[in-house]
Write a protein that holds these residues in place. Sequence first.
Motif, short mmCIF file in Angstrom:
data_model
loop_
_atom_site.label_atom_id
_atom_site.label_comp_id
_atom_site.label_asym_id
_atom_site.label_seq_id
_atom_site.Cartn_x
_atom_site.Cartn_y
_atom_site.Cartn_z
N VAL A 15 0.89 -1.32 -0.17
CA VAL A 15 -0.03 0.12 0.03
C VAL A 15 0.94 1.32 -0.01
O VAL A 15 1.72 1.33 0.77
CB VAL A 15 -1.05 -0.08 1.18
N TYR A 16 0.49 2.33 -1.00
CA TYR A 16 1.29 3.44 -1.11
C TYR A 16 0.22 4.77 -0.84
O TYR A 16 -0.91 4.55 -1.04
CB TYR A 16 1.78 3.63 -2.26
N ASP A 17 0.81 5.97 -0.40
CA ASP A 17 0.18 6.97 -0.12
C ASP A 17 0.35 7.61 -1.53
O ASP A 17 1.01 7.11 -2.47
CB ASP A 17 0.60 7.89 1.02
N LEU A 18 -0.47 8.94 -1.89
CA LEU A 18 -0.67 9.53 -3.05
C LEU A 18 1.02 10.00 -3.44
O LEU A 18 1.17 10.39 -4.70
CB LEU A 18 -1.38 10.33 -3.05
N GLU A 22 5.95 4.29 0.60
CA GLU A 22 5.16 2.92 0.98
C GLU A 22 4.48 2.93 2.24
O GLU A 22 5.41 3.47 3.12
CB GLU A 22 6.41 1.54 1.02
N ALA A 23 3.28 2.76 2.40
CA ALA A 23 2.56 2.87 3.84
C ALA A 23 2.66 1.54 4.70
O ALA A 23 2.60 1.45 5.61
CB ALA A 23 1.26 3.21 3.50
N GLY A 42 -6.24 0.19 8.89
CA GLY A 42 -5.91 1.70 8.69
C GLY A 42 -6.02 2.47 9.92
O GLY A 42 -5.73 3.91 9.71
N TYR A 45 -3.15 5.48 9.95
CA TYR A 45 -3.11 6.24 8.83
C TYR A 45 -4.05 7.31 8.89
O TYR A 45 -5.03 6.97 9.47
CB TYR A 45 -3.08 5.26 7.60
N TYR A 50 -5.30 6.08 -1.14
CA TYR A 50 -4.17 5.21 -1.10
C TYR A 50 -4.31 4.08 -2.31
O TYR A 50 -5.22 4.08 -2.89
CB TYR A 50 -4.02 4.49 0.24
N LYS A 64 -7.10 2.18 -6.55
CA LYS A 64 -7.02 2.96 -5.74
C LYS A 64 -8.12 2.48 -4.48
O LYS A 64 -9.18 2.09 -4.65
CB LYS A 64 -7.61 4.31 -6.27
#
Length: 69
Positions: A15-18, A22-23, A42, A45, A50, A64
Amino acid sequence: INFAIPEQTNVVLKVYDLLGREAAVLVNGNLNAGYYTVDFNGTNYTSGVYIFKLETSNFTALKKMVLVK
């Protein structure tokens, strides 16, 4: 996050943020053919959009998702 793989292969689900950071790494290993469900917790977060990336040896998908708290 639901996904299916047709054959045994190495799977990486991240999972990545915009901003592209890398989250979380949700899956990183060899999986047998079948259907899978992976939970993304989440709690730590912020709300927002994401991107999750599913990679196998011959397939890559980006999707997304929106985290609402």
